[in-house]
Write an enzyme that holds these catalytic residues in place. Structure first.
Site, PDB file in Angstrom:
ATOM      1  N   ARG A  70       0.845  -1.197   0.000  1.00  0.00           N
ATOM      2  CA  ARG A  70       0.000   0.000   0.000  1.00  0.00           C
ATOM      3  C   ARG A  70       0.880   1.247   0.000  1.00  0.00           C
ATOM      4  NH1 ARG A  70      -1.980   0.867   4.350  1.00  0.00           N
ATOM      5  NH2 ARG A  70      -1.210  -0.904   5.546  1.00  0.00           N
ATOM      6  N   TYR A 211      -1.027  -3.324  -6.861  1.00  0.00           N
ATOM      7  CA  TYR A 211      -0.763  -4.197  -5.707  1.00  0.00           C
ATOM      8  C   TYR A 211      -1.833  -4.102  -4.618  1.00  0.00           C
ATOM      9  CZ  TYR A 211       2.215  -7.258  -2.964  1.00  0.00           C
ATOM     10  OH  TYR A 211       2.712  -8.345  -2.294  1.00  0.00           O
ATOM     11  N   GLY A 213      -4.105  -3.729  -1.513  1.00  0.00           N
ATOM     12  CA  GLY A 213      -5.130  -2.752  -1.130  1.00  0.00           C
ATOM     13  C   GLY A 213      -5.190  -1.528  -2.031  1.00  0.00           C
ATOM     14  N   LYS A 220      -9.507  -2.486   1.376  1.00  0.00           N
ATOM     15  CA  LYS A 220      -9.301  -1.320   2.241  1.00  0.00           C
ATOM     16  C   LYS A 220     -10.113  -0.113   1.776  1.00  0.00           C
ATOM     17  CE  LYS A 220      -6.886  -3.858   4.556  1.00  0.00           C
ATOM     18  NZ  LYS A 220      -5.889  -4.250   5.438  1.00  0.00           N
ATOM     19  N   HIS A 240     -10.712  -2.760  11.048  1.00  0.00           N
ATOM     20  CA  HIS A 240      -9.572  -3.575  10.601  1.00  0.00           C
ATOM     21  C   HIS A 240      -9.350  -4.677  11.642  1.00  0.00           C
ATOM     22  CE1 HIS A 240      -5.062  -3.554   9.180  1.00  0.00           C
ATOM     23  NE2 HIS A 240      -5.776  -4.456   8.539  1.00  0.00           N
ATOM     24  N   SER A 262      -1.471  -3.665  10.205  1.00  0.00           N
ATOM     25  CA  SER A 262      -1.046  -4.536   9.119  1.00  0.00           C
ATOM     26  C   SER A 262       0.213  -5.316   9.492  1.00  0.00           C
ATOM     27  CB  SER A 262      -0.773  -3.691   7.873  1.00  0.00           C
ATOM     28  OG  SER A 262      -1.936  -2.960   7.544  1.00  0.00           O
ATOM     29  N   ALA A 263       0.218  -6.592   9.138  1.00  0.00           N
ATOM     30  CA  ALA A 263       1.355  -7.488   9.403  1.00  0.00           C
ATOM     31  C   ALA A 263       1.688  -7.577  10.893  1.00  0.00           C
ATOM     32  CB  ALA A 263       2.584  -7.069   8.583  1.00  0.00           C
ATOM     33  N   CYS A 264       0.659  -7.562  11.737  1.00  0.00           N
ATOM     34  CA  CYS A 264       0.859  -7.695  13.190  1.00  0.00           C
ATOM     35  C   CYS A 264       0.112  -8.886  13.766  1.00  0.00           C
ATOM     36  CB  CYS A 264       0.453  -6.413  13.894  1.00  0.00           C
ATOM     37  SG  CYS A 264       1.597  -5.060  13.570  1.00  0.00           S
ATOM     38  N   THR A 267      -4.069 -12.609  10.669  1.00  0.00           N
ATOM     39  CA  THR A 267      -4.274 -13.886   9.992  1.00  0.00           C
ATOM     40  C   THR A 267      -3.863 -15.034  10.910  1.00  0.00           C
ATOM     41  OG1 THR A 267      -3.914 -12.834   7.863  1.00  0.00           O
ATOM     42  CG2 THR A 267      -3.695 -15.236   7.925  1.00  0.00           C
ATOM     43  N   ASP A 287      -9.216 -10.083   8.445  1.00  0.00           N
ATOM     44  CA  ASP A 287      -8.723  -8.723   8.201  1.00  0.00           C
ATOM     45  C   ASP A 287      -9.741  -7.621   8.475  1.00  0.00           C
ATOM     46  OD1 ASP A 287      -6.371  -7.227   7.319  1.00  0.00           O
ATOM     47  OD2 ASP A 287      -7.550  -6.639   5.573  1.00  0.00           O
ATOM     48  N   ASN A 377       6.640  -8.150   2.161  1.00  0.00           N
ATOM     49  CA  ASN A 377       5.181  -8.009   2.028  1.00  0.00           C
ATOM     50  C   ASN A 377       4.645  -8.897   0.906  1.00  0.00           C
ATOM     51  OD1 ASN A 377       2.639  -6.823   2.817  1.00  0.00           O
ATOM     52  ND2 ASN A 377       2.715  -5.551   0.977  1.00  0.00           N
ATOM     53  N   ARG A 379       2.634 -12.001  -0.613  1.00  0.00           N
ATOM     54  CA  ARG A 379       1.324 -12.436  -0.095  1.00  0.00           C
ATOM     55  C   ARG A 379       0.758 -13.616  -0.867  1.00  0.00           C
ATOM     56  NH1 ARG A 379      -1.460  -8.807   3.864  1.00  0.00           N
ATOM     57  NH2 ARG A 379       0.104  -7.227   4.315  1.00  0.00           N
ATOM     58  N   ARG A 410       2.650  -3.997  17.621  1.00  0.00           N
ATOM     59  CA  ARG A 410       4.022  -4.443  17.896  1.00  0.00           C
ATOM     60  C   ARG A 410       4.683  -3.408  18.785  1.00  0.00           C
ATOM     61  NH1 ARG A 410       6.670  -7.981  13.963  1.00  0.00           N
ATOM     62  NH2 ARG A 410       5.010  -8.719  12.590  1.00  0.00           N
TER      63      ARG A 410
HETATM   64  P1  GTP Z   1      -2.353  -7.757   7.260  1.00  0.00           P
HETATM   65  O1  GTP Z   1      -2.790  -8.786   6.285  1.00  0.00           O
HETATM   66  O2  GTP Z   1      -1.256  -6.872   6.712  1.00  0.00           O
HETATM   67  O3  GTP Z   1      -3.460  -6.927   7.812  1.00  0.00           O
HETATM   68  O4  GTP Z   1      -1.561  -8.522   8.446  1.00  0.00           O
HETATM   69  P2  GTP Z   1      -2.008  -9.462   9.653  1.00  0.00           P
HETATM   70  O5  GTP Z   1      -2.362  -8.623  10.838  1.00  0.00           O
HETATM   71  O6  GTP Z   1      -2.994 -10.465   9.212  1.00  0.00           O
HETATM   72  O7  GTP Z   1      -0.616 -10.172  10.034  1.00  0.00           O
HETATM   73  P3  GTP Z   1      -0.155 -11.712   9.947  1.00  0.00           P
HETATM   74  O8  GTP Z   1      -1.014 -12.599  10.798  1.00  0.00           O
HETATM   75  O9  GTP Z   1      -0.049 -12.065   8.516  1.00  0.00           O
HETATM   76  O10 GTP Z   1       1.285 -11.666  10.613  1.00  0.00           O
HETATM   77  C1  GTP Z   1       2.334 -10.916  10.075  1.00  0.00           C
HETATM   78  C2  GTP Z   1       3.637 -11.327  10.671  1.00  0.00           C
HETATM   79  O11 GTP Z   1       3.568 -11.330  12.104  1.00  0.00           O
HETATM   80  C3  GTP Z   1       4.059 -12.718  10.245  1.00  0.00           C
HETATM   81  O12 GTP Z   1       5.387 -12.688   9.808  1.00  0.00           O
HETATM   82  C4  GTP Z   1       3.933 -13.539  11.498  1.00  0.00           C
HETATM   83  O13 GTP Z   1       4.887 -14.545  11.560  1.00  0.00           O
HETATM   84  C5  GTP Z   1       4.092 -12.524  12.631  1.00  0.00           C
HETATM   85  N1  GTP Z   1       3.299 -12.935  13.831  1.00  0.00           N
HETATM   86  C6  GTP Z   1       1.990 -13.244  13.848  1.00  0.00           C
HETATM   87  N2  GTP Z   1       1.578 -13.623  15.080  1.00  0.00           N
HETATM   88  C7  GTP Z   1       2.673 -13.532  15.879  1.00  0.00           C
HETATM   89  C8  GTP Z   1       2.898 -13.807  17.276  1.00  0.00           C
HETATM   90  O14 GTP Z   1       2.008 -14.190  18.045  1.00  0.00           O
HETATM   91  N3  GTP Z   1       4.167 -13.590  17.742  1.00  0.00           N
HETATM   92  C9  GTP Z   1       5.163 -13.145  16.925  1.00  0.00           C
HETATM   93  N4  GTP Z   1       6.370 -12.956  17.462  1.00  0.00           N
HETATM   94  N5  GTP Z   1       4.993 -12.908  15.602  1.00  0.00           N
HETATM   95  C10 GTP Z   1       3.764 -13.096  15.086  1.00  0.00           C
HETATM   96  C1  SPV Z   2      -2.931  -4.518   5.112  1.00  0.00           C
HETATM   97  O1  SPV Z   2      -1.969  -3.846   4.722  1.00  0.00           O
HETATM   98  O2  SPV Z   2      -3.482  -4.305   6.217  1.00  0.00           O
HETATM   99  C2  SPV Z   2      -3.424  -5.635   4.291  1.00  0.00           C
HETATM  100  C3  SPV Z   2      -2.849  -5.809   2.956  1.00  0.00           C
HETATM  101  O3  SPV Z   2      -4.305  -6.359   4.727  1.00  0.00           O
HETATM  102  S1  SPV Z   2      -3.571  -4.767   1.761  1.00  0.00           S
HETATM  103  O4  SPV Z   2      -4.727  -5.446   1.215  1.00  0.00           O
HETATM  104  O5  SPV Z   2      -2.592  -4.517   0.732  1.00  0.00           O
HETATM  105  O6  SPV Z   2      -4.003  -3.540   2.384  1.00  0.00           O
HETATM  106 MN    MN Z   3      -4.929  -5.731   6.837  1.00  0.00          MN
END
Ligand code: GTP
Ligand code: SPV
Ligand code: MN
Length: 595
Positions: A70, A211, A213, A220, A240, A262-264, A267, A287, A377, A379, A410
């Site tokens: 994004r 790409y 979102g 989004k 979210h 995001s990425a925290c 999933t 999400d 990033n 996916r 985080r």
């Molecule tokens: P978006 O799709 O961007 O919204 O992300 P998301 O919130 O769904 O994040 P996702 O579950 O894909 O996790 C992203 C990263 O965080 C991955 O590399 C995971 O390995 C890491 N992660 C997820 N859960 C944990 C956890 O409980 N502990 C730690 N240390 N890392 C985690």
């Molecule tokens: C995020 O960034 O929170 C995502 C990926 O879930 S995207 O669809 O690109 O926004």
């Molecule tokens: Mn997201």
């Protein structure tokens, strides 16, 4: 023509005249259409078919190196006034932005096909679902939208002859001259990218990126930014958040949502495999959650999406087995590495890097290289229905009744593993003070720095955050008192002196969910602290975990929190017009810290 909807027919005509594509194709959402587009993209070199024996019916795409996430700096909210958009958004005057974009879209689809993608966000037939129509010149967007939304004929049926829809216009912004050969991933340079939202007429115009979102506009752009505006006006919430059901060993079920940036870890948490015996997790969404009062007076959550667009790196049979099972077939991968036997690989997949890979740039790669083989990033796009943990309730048009809301990010320091809000308003306070390290999910030169991200909605609220927080406070009055969810602020990412994570995370997060569920059902006491209710020592089950420093994970340090309070106050002041109630709760926190 597939529809008699006049608004849609005339919009498509108008956009065709503006964008001047070579042809127009209405998408029906069928398997044949999907297979045909994939075959065409494989032939053109835009896609690679993975080894049918290893990864049936799956494909790899590699984006342009500048188009990998994004683009928050190029995302705009064109409300009437700058004040309405708030400091959280990039504002542009709607008339000027429409003019700029009209010039860019003029002829932008030359040499390409204009695809009309009718889609539904939310279960088919649910009164809460929203119909959108995306016009795009990207076949990659079409195949992704087929997985991520209910797309095609079913959407047109729901739209009907005089139904309304959210118009979503998208172009990769790379018109072709006569005879010019296409590239694998067409897109426009960064300064020409625009992810634009028009609150006045609830429309979306996205230019220049292919790409995630930026381009899959149901996600989004529609289900969060535009939906947040509708939700504010109609008395509901577009968030979210993941949605999951937790069943305890006695068979009791607790539905919860969790807002993480995001990425925290959404999933991961959404489909976790519990390490505590007798517990079960079922997935509703990973999400986005739409939340509103249900007929039963509870807060009910619906997942508007039909698929997962999940982060690949870090996903393994160890960390997230359900995700790994989900992506064993029928999956689109973007920007992961390719193995010599035609399968995928990424950092943290659970097996060491083979001696040779093709990296996400399409180049030879060997262990020890100066960059990761998969983009951080990178996916996968996959149907939610393929997830072994998917809940039988996941398409319930009325949603599931939520009794706990988790909030977190985080935070390597300061923030404890879990703390519970004292009541609804205090829960909103905890949501408003959320912070998180910036991740690779958005293009930024500040990756790793902590920023405030209230409710993980900083990049996704279609109006000013202070008004959004006020809306959250007011939602309390819409839910029956005895059914108000509890709020929990969590942090899986605290690090020790040695830089290592203090908490094992992943499947072990069920230990925190267990405590939260017990709190919701009034089965366990907690210790009031300056930040809210903390677990009493020993109340989080750490059986079998070995050494875990719970003391460090659950102690608030007075000096750190006084400093945190100052930073929160500065943040509130900068945001402007933060509800007095939240300032009062901040003052109360400081008073408790000083006691
Ligand atoms: P978006 O799709 O961007 O919204 O992300 P998301 O919130 O769904 O994040 P996702 O579950 O894909 O996790 C992203 C990263 O965080 C991955 O590399 C995971 O390995 C890491 N992660 C997820 N859960 C944990 C956890 O409980 N502990 C730690 N240390 N890392 C985690
Ligand atoms: C995020 O960034 O929170 C995502 C990926 O879930 S995207 O669809 O690109 O926004
Ligand atoms: Mn997201």
């Amino acid at each position: 023509m597939m529809t008699k909807n006049q608004k849609l027919l005339s919009w498509v005509k108008e956009i065709e005249a503006l964008c001047k594509p070579d042809r127009v194709k209405w998408c029906d959402g069928s398997q044949e259409e999907y297979d045909g587009l994939m075959a065409q993209m494989v032939a053109s070199g835009a896609a690679i078919k993975l080894n049918e024996k290893k990864r049936p019916n799956s494909y790899l795409f590699r984006s342009h190196p500048s188009d990998v996430a994004r683009v928050e700096d190029r995302t705009f909210i064109a409300s009437k006034t700058k004040e309405e958009a708030g400091a959280n958004n990039n504002w542009r005057d709607p008339i000027e932005l429409r003019k700029t974009l009209t010039e860019l879209f003029d002829g932008s689809m030359r040499g390409r096909t204009l695809y009309v993608i009718p889609f539904v966000m939310g279960p088919l037939g649910s009164p809460f679902s929203i119909v959108g129509v995306e016009i795009t010149d990207s076949p990659y967007v079409v195949v992704n939208m087929r997985i991520m939304t209910r797309m095609g004929t079913a959407a047109l049926d729901m739209l009907g002859e005089d139904g309304d829809f959210i118009p979503c216009l998208h172009s990769v912004g790379a018109p072709l001259q006569p005879g010019e050969e296409d590239v694998a991933w067409p897109c426009a340079p960064i300064e020409q990218k625009y992810i634009a939202h028009f609150p006045e007429d609830l429309s979306i115009w996205s230019y220049g990126s292919g790409y995630g979102g930026n381009a899959l506009l149901g996600k989004k752009c529609l289900a969060l930014r535009i939906a947040s505006l509708k939700a504010r006006d109609e008395g509901w919430l577009a968030e979210h958040m993941l949605i999951l059901g937790l069943t305890d060993p006695k068979g009791r079920k607790t539905w919860l949502t969790a807002a993480f940036p995001s990425a925290c870890g959404k999933t991961n948490l959404a489909m976790l495999v519990p390490t505590l015996p007798g517990y079960k997790v079922e997935t509703v969404g990973d999400d986005i959650a739409w939340l509103r009062r249900g007929k039963d007076g509870s807060l009910r959550a619906v997942n508007p999406e039909a698929g997962f667009f999940g982060v690949a790196p870090g996903t393994s049979y160890q960390s997230n087995p359900n995700a790994m099972y989900t992506i064993e077939k029928n999956t689109i991968f973007t920007n992961v590495a390719l193995t010599d036997d035609g399968d995928v690989w990424w950092e943290g997949i659970g097996s060491p890097a083979p001696d040779h890979l093709i990296d996400w740039h399409g180049n030879d790669w060997a262990p020890g290289a100066d960059h990761p083989a998969a983009h951080p990033n990178s996916r996968f796009t996959v149907a939610a229905a393929q997830c072994p943990a998917i809940s039988p309730e996941w398409e319930n048009p009325d949603g599931v009744p939520i009794s706990a809301i988790l909030l977190g990010g985080r935070r390597p320091r300061v923030v404890p593993l879990v703390v519970e809000g004292r009541d609804w308003a205090h829960g909103i306070f905890l949501g408003s003070i959320m912070g998180s390290e910036i991740t690779a999910a958005a293009i930024s030169d500040k990756i790793g720095q902590v920023r405030r991200d209230p409710f993980a909605m900083l990049p996704f609220t279609g109006y000013r955050l202070s008004a959004y927080l006020k809306h959250w406070l007011e939602m309390e009055g819409r839910i029956d008192k005895d059914k108000l969810p509890h709020f929990f602020h969590v942090n899986w990412f605290r690090r020790g002196e040695d830089g290592k994570f203090l908490w094992p995370g992943f499947g072990d997060n069920v230990r925190v969910l267990e405590w939260a569920a017990k709190r919701v059902h009034g089965e366990i006491d907690a210790n009031d602290s300056a930040l809210g209710y903390l677990p009493a020592p020993g109340d989080i089950n750490i059986d079998g975990l070995g050494e875990v420093n719970m003391e460090e994970l659950l102690t608030l340090k007075k000096d750190e929190w006084l400093a945190e309070a100052e930073s929160i106050r500065a943040y509130y002041d900068k945001m402007g017009e933060v509800p007095q109630k939240l300032y009062d709760l901040l003052d109360d926190m400081v008073a408790r810290l000083k006691k």
